[in-house]
Design a protein around this motif. Structure first.
Motif, short mmCIF file in Angstrom:
data_model
loop_
_atom_site.label_atom_id
_atom_site.label_comp_id
_atom_site.label_asym_id
_atom_site.label_seq_id
_atom_site.Cartn_x
_atom_site.Cartn_y
_atom_site.Cartn_z
N GLY A 8 0.84 -1.19 0.00
CA GLY A 8 0.00 0.00 0.00
C GLY A 8 0.87 1.24 0.00
N SER A 9 0.64 2.12 0.96
CA SER A 9 1.44 3.35 1.03
C SER A 9 2.73 3.18 1.83
N PHE A 10 2.89 2.01 2.49
CA PHE A 10 4.09 1.79 3.29
C PHE A 10 5.22 1.28 2.41
N VAL A 11 6.37 1.93 2.51
CA VAL A 11 7.55 1.55 1.72
C VAL A 11 8.50 0.76 2.61
N GLY A 12 8.68 -0.53 2.29
CA GLY A 12 9.59 -1.37 3.05
C GLY A 12 11.02 -1.22 2.59
N VAL A 13 11.21 -1.16 1.27
CA VAL A 13 12.53 -0.96 0.66
C VAL A 13 12.35 0.00 -0.51
N ALA A 14 13.24 0.99 -0.61
CA ALA A 14 13.10 2.02 -1.64
C ALA A 14 14.32 2.05 -2.54
N ASN A 15 14.12 1.74 -3.83
CA ASN A 15 15.14 1.93 -4.87
C ASN A 15 16.51 1.38 -4.47
N PHE A 16 16.52 0.12 -4.09
CA PHE A 16 17.78 -0.53 -3.71
C PHE A 16 18.52 -0.89 -5.01
N GLU A 43 7.78 -10.83 -3.20
CA GLU A 43 7.79 -10.34 -4.58
C GLU A 43 8.16 -8.86 -4.60
N ALA A 44 9.13 -8.49 -5.41
CA ALA A 44 9.52 -7.09 -5.54
C ALA A 44 8.40 -6.31 -6.21
N THR A 45 8.09 -5.14 -5.67
CA THR A 45 7.08 -4.27 -6.28
C THR A 45 7.61 -3.65 -7.55
N GLU A 46 8.87 -3.28 -7.53
CA GLU A 46 9.53 -2.68 -8.70
C GLU A 46 10.96 -3.18 -8.77
#
Length: 350
Positions: free
Chosen positions: A14-22, A54-57
């Motif tokens: 949802g709106s929670f980011v667990g990992v960002a642009n690793f 599963e990776a979101t991006e």
């Protein structure tokens, strides 16, 4: 053996980011440690590599192949968890052998591979025992052997020492370091313990709230922290950090005056390591009362309150002081780091 590439990998719920642009390339045979406090995204990153999340991006590439859509069993990865995950009804030999049976390795190879893995972690005398008859350290070694016997391209280790007592952590840590040298398999190791990171890693990735803060060798990160978060997380004790003002090369704060610094005028955070400073006999940069004294065996740790913070310095092991005594600390300009007081970034960092 395998190189791993994480190409702008993110994980969101949802709106929670667990990992960002690793975004990182992990070299073949490298021992990489993901380090940070609970909830920083390090385990989520490992689980995405394993295929358990599963990776979101972004793309995850192992040995030149994008594996985002592959099941965990098809990624040629072996995992060691905080919980040992042993089968209680099987003895040590059968626990180690189990991955070979699941992967339908020819039975003629089982004995040789199990005994080789058991020897690497010094388990030969315990092969007939059930897990309930083993100590915590022995159970963790069984889990290691079960991963080794697979002969995978990649090892993933998620806080494998957390359930062990302090003495066992030290000995098992040494065993993992030696195994890494012998096996030469790409390894990703998750921990919140900075001592584990500093002693095991070829490189360390420090994370905070899903964002990578710094990537580098343990020496690089220790000597040149990218920001106050890294400075305060790495080291035992962590780097001393004091708020104050810099004007024409002179830092001033409560009980602190340090000259000969280089940086822009204004509010800054100054940092230095406890072992780089010293107790002074005469005039010095910090003069304050002893807050506490700790005997460490090889040194005496003196802590004072200065610059609005608790500041520690390592003295020689025979040094003694009482709480409330006034002491002077020598803090030469060349041992100091300056950080931006607003965003915490190290001033002068490339």
């Amino acid at each position: 053996m395998a190189e791993i590439q994480l190409r702008n990998v993110s994980k969101r719920w949802g709106s929670f980011v667990g990992v960002a642009n690793f975004d990182l390339t992990i070299a073949d045979e490298e021992f990489l440690v993901l380090l940070g406090p609970s909830g920083c995204g390090k385990t989520t990153t490992m689980r995405m590599i394993a295929g358990l999340e599963e990776a979101t991006e972004g793309e995850i590439v192992i040995d030149g192949r994008v594996v985002n859509d592959l099941d965990p069993k098809d990624r040629d990865i072996a995992m060691v968890f905080q919980s040992y995950g042993l089968y209680p009804n099987m003895n040590v030999y059968e626990n180690i052998r189990f991955p070979l049976k699941v992967r339908k390795v020819p039975e003629a190879e089982h004995e040789t591979r199990v005994m080789k893995a058991a020897a690497m972690v010094e388990l030969e005398p315990f092969l007939h025992r059930k897990p309930a008859e083993l100590s915590g350290g022995q159970r963790q070694r069984v889990a290691l052997a079960r991963a080794i016997v697979r002969e995978p391209n990649v090892f993933l280790m998620d806080e494998p020492l957390s359930n062990l007592d302090a003495k066992l952590r030290v000995s098992t840590r040494a065993q993992i370091k030696n195994l890494s040298h012998e096996l030469k398999v790409t390894t990703i190791y998750v921990t919140h313990d900075q001592i584990e990171a500093m002693t095991l890693a070829d490189r360390v990735v420090i994370m905070k709230q899903g964002v990578v803060q710094q990537v580098g060798t343990p020496v690089d990160i220790y000597d040149n922290p990218a920001n106050t978060f890294v400075a305060g997380f790495i080291g035992s004790p962590a780097m001393n950090l004091m708020d104050g003002d810099l004007k024409d090369g002179t830092f001033t704060g409560q009980n602190v005056t340090i000259q000969g610094l280089s940086g822009p005028n204004g509010a800054v955070t100054l940092g230095f390591r406890a072992e780089d400073a010293a107790i002074a006999d005469g005039p010095a940069e910090i003069e304050a009362k002893v807050y506490t004294m700790e005997l460490l065996g090889d040194a005496t740790m003196i802590t004072v309150r200065a610059g609005g913070a608790l500041v520690s310095v390592k003295a020689h092991k025979e040094y003694r002081a009482e709480i409330g005594d006034t002491v002077r600390l020598s803090v030469p300009a060349e041992i100091c780091h300056l950080f931006d007081s607003q965003d915490g970034r190290r001033i002068g960092a490339a």
